[in-house]
Design a protein around this motif. Structure first.
Motif, PDB file in Angstrom:
ATOM      1  N   SER A  65      -1.580  86.661  43.378  1.00  0.00           N
ATOM      2  CA  SER A  65      -1.674  86.679  44.848  1.00  0.00           C
ATOM      3  C   SER A  65      -1.356  85.310  45.421  1.00  0.00           C
ATOM      4  O   SER A  65      -0.648  85.193  46.419  1.00  0.00           O
ATOM      5  CB  SER A  65      -3.080  87.080  45.289  1.00  0.00           C
ATOM      6  N   GLY A  66      -1.893  84.266  44.790  1.00  0.00           N
ATOM      7  CA  GLY A  66      -1.649  82.907  45.267  1.00  0.00           C
ATOM      8  C   GLY A  66      -0.186  82.521  45.160  1.00  0.00           C
ATOM      9  O   GLY A  66       0.371  81.904  46.076  1.00  0.00           O
ATOM     10  N   LEU A  67       0.445  82.891  44.047  1.00  0.00           N
ATOM     11  CA  LEU A  67       1.866  82.585  43.880  1.00  0.00           C
ATOM     12  C   LEU A  67       2.720  83.282  44.941  1.00  0.00           C
ATOM     13  O   LEU A  67       3.608  82.668  45.536  1.00  0.00           O
ATOM     14  CB  LEU A  67       2.338  82.993  42.481  1.00  0.00           C
ATOM     15  N   ILE A  68       2.433  84.552  45.168  1.00  0.00           N
ATOM     16  CA  ILE A  68       3.178  85.299  46.189  1.00  0.00           C
ATOM     17  C   ILE A  68       2.936  84.691  47.563  1.00  0.00           C
ATOM     18  O   ILE A  68       3.867  84.504  48.352  1.00  0.00           O
ATOM     19  CB  ILE A  68       2.795  86.793  46.162  1.00  0.00           C
ATOM     20  N   ALA A  69       1.670  84.350  47.853  1.00  0.00           N
ATOM     21  CA  ALA A  69       1.310  83.804  49.159  1.00  0.00           C
ATOM     22  C   ALA A  69       1.958  82.443  49.410  1.00  0.00           C
ATOM     23  O   ALA A  69       2.161  82.061  50.558  1.00  0.00           O
ATOM     24  CB  ALA A  69      -0.208  83.689  49.285  1.00  0.00           C
ATOM     25  N   LEU A 109      -7.280  94.246  60.700  1.00  0.00           N
ATOM     26  CA  LEU A 109      -8.029  93.042  61.066  1.00  0.00           C
ATOM     27  C   LEU A 109      -7.373  91.766  60.519  1.00  0.00           C
ATOM     28  O   LEU A 109      -7.219  90.794  61.263  1.00  0.00           O
ATOM     29  CB  LEU A 109      -9.486  93.169  60.629  1.00  0.00           C
ATOM     30  N   PRO A 110      -6.953  91.723  59.235  1.00  0.00           N
ATOM     31  CA  PRO A 110      -6.223  90.527  58.791  1.00  0.00           C
ATOM     32  C   PRO A 110      -4.894  90.326  59.527  1.00  0.00           C
ATOM     33  O   PRO A 110      -4.468  89.191  59.749  1.00  0.00           O
ATOM     34  CB  PRO A 110      -5.983  90.788  57.297  1.00  0.00           C
ATOM     35  N   LEU A 111      -4.249  91.421  59.916  1.00  0.00           N
ATOM     36  CA  LEU A 111      -2.998  91.303  60.665  1.00  0.00           C
ATOM     37  C   LEU A 111      -3.249  90.669  62.031  1.00  0.00           C
ATOM     38  O   LEU A 111      -2.472  89.818  62.483  1.00  0.00           O
ATOM     39  CB  LEU A 111      -2.346  92.676  60.814  1.00  0.00           C
ATOM     40  N   ILE A 112      -4.331  91.056  62.675  1.00  0.00           N
ATOM     41  CA  ILE A 112      -4.701  90.436  63.960  1.00  0.00           C
ATOM     42  C   ILE A 112      -5.000  88.959  63.740  1.00  0.00           C
ATOM     43  O   ILE A 112      -4.582  88.103  64.529  1.00  0.00           O
ATOM     44  CB  ILE A 112      -5.902  91.174  64.594  1.00  0.00           C
ATOM     45  N   GLY A 113      -5.709  88.645  62.647  1.00  0.00           N
ATOM     46  CA  GLY A 113      -5.978  87.251  62.313  1.00  0.00           C
ATOM     47  C   GLY A 113      -4.689  86.467  62.105  1.00  0.00           C
ATOM     48  O   GLY A 113      -4.561  85.323  62.551  1.00  0.00           O
ATOM     49  N   PHE A 114      -3.718  87.074  61.436  1.00  0.00           N
ATOM     50  CA  PHE A 114      -2.419  86.451  61.214  1.00  0.00           C
ATOM     51  C   PHE A 114      -1.764  86.088  62.543  1.00  0.00           C
ATOM     52  O   PHE A 114      -1.307  84.954  62.743  1.00  0.00           O
ATOM     53  CB  PHE A 114      -1.526  87.391  60.400  1.00  0.00           C
ATOM     54  N   VAL A 115      -1.727  87.039  63.459  1.00  0.00           N
ATOM     55  CA  VAL A 115      -1.094  86.807  64.764  1.00  0.00           C
ATOM     56  C   VAL A 115      -1.828  85.695  65.522  1.00  0.00           C
ATOM     57  O   VAL A 115      -1.199  84.825  66.124  1.00  0.00           O
ATOM     58  CB  VAL A 115      -1.055  88.109  65.589  1.00  0.00           C
ATOM     59  N   LEU A 116      -3.165  85.702  65.463  1.00  0.00           N
ATOM     60  CA  LEU A 116      -3.937  84.680  66.164  1.00  0.00           C
ATOM     61  C   LEU A 116      -3.774  83.294  65.536  1.00  0.00           C
ATOM     62  O   LEU A 116      -3.900  82.282  66.223  1.00  0.00           O
ATOM     63  CB  LEU A 116      -5.415  85.068  66.208  1.00  0.00           C
ATOM     64  N   LEU A 136      -0.864  86.994  53.496  1.00  0.00           N
ATOM     65  CA  LEU A 136      -0.430  87.557  52.214  1.00  0.00           C
ATOM     66  C   LEU A 136      -1.524  87.449  51.163  1.00  0.00           C
ATOM     67  O   LEU A 136      -1.759  88.388  50.399  1.00  0.00           O
ATOM     68  CB  LEU A 136       0.844  86.859  51.730  1.00  0.00           C
ATOM     69  N   PHE A 137      -2.196  86.314  51.126  1.00  0.00           N
ATOM     70  CA  PHE A 137      -3.260  86.127  50.143  1.00  0.00           C
ATOM     71  C   PHE A 137      -4.387  87.132  50.363  1.00  0.00           C
ATOM     72  O   PHE A 137      -4.880  87.750  49.413  1.00  0.00           O
ATOM     73  CB  PHE A 137      -3.795  84.699  50.199  1.00  0.00           C
ATOM     74  N   VAL A 138      -4.779  87.319  51.614  1.00  0.00           N
ATOM     75  CA  VAL A 138      -5.853  88.278  51.925  1.00  0.00           C
ATOM     76  C   VAL A 138      -5.388  89.708  51.655  1.00  0.00           C
ATOM     77  O   VAL A 138      -6.089  90.495  51.001  1.00  0.00           O
ATOM     78  CB  VAL A 138      -6.315  88.123  53.400  1.00  0.00           C
ATOM     79  N   ALA A 139      -4.196  90.063  52.148  1.00  0.00           N
ATOM     80  CA  ALA A 139      -3.712  91.442  52.000  1.00  0.00           C
ATOM     81  C   ALA A 139      -3.457  91.808  50.546  1.00  0.00           C
ATOM     82  O   ALA A 139      -3.821  92.897  50.102  1.00  0.00           O
ATOM     83  CB  ALA A 139      -2.440  91.644  52.825  1.00  0.00           C
ATOM     84  N   ILE A 140      -2.856  90.897  49.793  1.00  0.00           N
ATOM     85  CA  ILE A 140      -2.512  91.214  48.410  1.00  0.00           C
ATOM     86  C   ILE A 140      -3.718  91.015  47.493  1.00  0.00           C
ATOM     87  O   ILE A 140      -4.036  91.869  46.678  1.00  0.00           O
ATOM     88  CB  ILE A 140      -1.322  90.353  47.934  1.00  0.00           C
ATOM     89  N   GLY A 141      -4.407  89.878  47.652  1.00  0.00           N
ATOM     90  CA  GLY A 141      -5.509  89.546  46.757  1.00  0.00           C
ATOM     91  C   GLY A 141      -6.780  90.311  47.017  1.00  0.00           C
ATOM     92  O   GLY A 141      -7.331  90.952  46.118  1.00  0.00           O
ATOM     93  N   LEU A 142      -7.254  90.253  48.268  1.00  0.00           N
ATOM     94  CA  LEU A 142      -8.528  90.886  48.570  1.00  0.00           C
ATOM     95  C   LEU A 142      -8.419  92.394  48.777  1.00  0.00           C
ATOM     96  O   LEU A 142      -9.186  93.167  48.212  1.00  0.00           O
ATOM     97  CB  LEU A 142      -9.158  90.247  49.817  1.00  0.00           C
ATOM     98  N   ILE A 143      -7.470  92.800  49.593  1.00  0.00           N
ATOM     99  CA  ILE A 143      -7.356  94.223  49.914  1.00  0.00           C
ATOM    100  C   ILE A 143      -6.649  94.978  48.794  1.00  0.00           C
ATOM    101  O   ILE A 143      -7.088  96.043  48.376  1.00  0.00           O
ATOM    102  CB  ILE A 143      -6.632  94.423  51.259  1.00  0.00           C
ATOM    103  N   GLY A 144      -5.551  94.423  48.304  1.00  0.00           N
ATOM    104  CA  GLY A 144      -4.791  95.081  47.247  1.00  0.00           C
ATOM    105  C   GLY A 144      -5.365  94.879  45.856  1.00  0.00           C
ATOM    106  O   GLY A 144      -4.918  95.495  44.898  1.00  0.00           O
ATOM    107  N   ARG A 145      -6.343  93.983  45.747  1.00  0.00           N
ATOM    108  CA  ARG A 145      -7.020  93.704  44.475  1.00  0.00           C
ATOM    109  C   ARG A 145      -6.062  93.268  43.364  1.00  0.00           C
ATOM    110  O   ARG A 145      -6.215  93.648  42.209  1.00  0.00           O
ATOM    111  CB  ARG A 145      -7.850  94.898  44.041  1.00  0.00           C
ATOM    112  N   VAL A 146      -5.068  92.482  43.743  1.00  0.00           N
ATOM    113  CA  VAL A 146      -4.142  91.904  42.776  1.00  0.00           C
ATOM    114  C   VAL A 146      -4.793  90.611  42.272  1.00  0.00           C
ATOM    115  O   VAL A 146      -5.455  89.921  43.042  1.00  0.00           O
ATOM    116  CB  VAL A 146      -2.770  91.633  43.447  1.00  0.00           C
TER     117      VAL A 146
END
Length: 166
Positions: free
Chosen positions: A131-135, A94-101, A116-126
């Motif tokens: 997460s913000g720095l990576i994003a 779902l976040p990947l679809i959001g990314f494409v849109l 990246l922020f959603v995938a790493i921070g929210l889903i990956g629980r980093v």
């Protein structure tokens, strides 16, 4: 009644039938597209549609064999996807679809940062700071690499002109 995490959402038989149909459709699209060009052999070698046409035929034939094999199988099918695994898959899909849109309206770099922020921070629980720095840093690195090193501009959306990037 809510689905338990071990409830089977998709059997292997269903997955193979779906894959065979998708592969057959892809083969048809390739074959149909190749027919816009000459698909034969000329004095100088293969025409523009020669290889795509044969690839499309091969893909359609292979998908037909897969579909026929699955339809002729007897007995119960083993599980392929449980509800628990489907939830994990959807958490990234779902976040990947959001990314494409988001690429069209806000550009690739901002959409990538959000993904990246959603995938790493929210889903990956980093942790949020990491997460913000990576994003932020990954899109900045990609911007420098593609815009300056490779000279291959990517979609920047409406924010590009604001920063003088276009």
């Amino acid at each position: 009644m809510p689905l338990g995490d071990e409830t089977i959402v998709l059997s292997r038989r269903q997955a193979e039938i779906g894959f065979a149909i998708l592969a057959g459709l892809a083969g048809f699209v390739i074959l149909f597209g190749a027919m816009e060009h000459d698909t034969g052999w000329s004095r100088s070698g293969p025409e523009a549609g020669y290889f795509p046409f044969r690839l499309g035929m091969l893909l359609m034939a292979a998908s037909g064999v897969i579909l026929l094999r699955v339809l002729l199988q007897r007995g119960p099918s083993e599980p392929f996807l449980s509800w628990g695994a489907a939830k994990k898959l959807l958490a990234f899909l779902l976040p990947l679809i959001g990314f494409v849109l988001l690429i069209g309206p806000v550009g690739l770099y901002l959409a990538g940062a959000a993904y990246l922020f959603v995938a790493i921070g929210l889903i990956g629980r980093v942790p949020w700071l990491k997460s913000g720095l990576i994003a932020v840093l990954v899109p900045v690195f990609l911007f420098i690499a593609f815009e300056y090193a490779f000279k291959a501009p990517l979609p920047k959306g409406p924010l590009g002109p604001l920063f003088g990037l276009i």
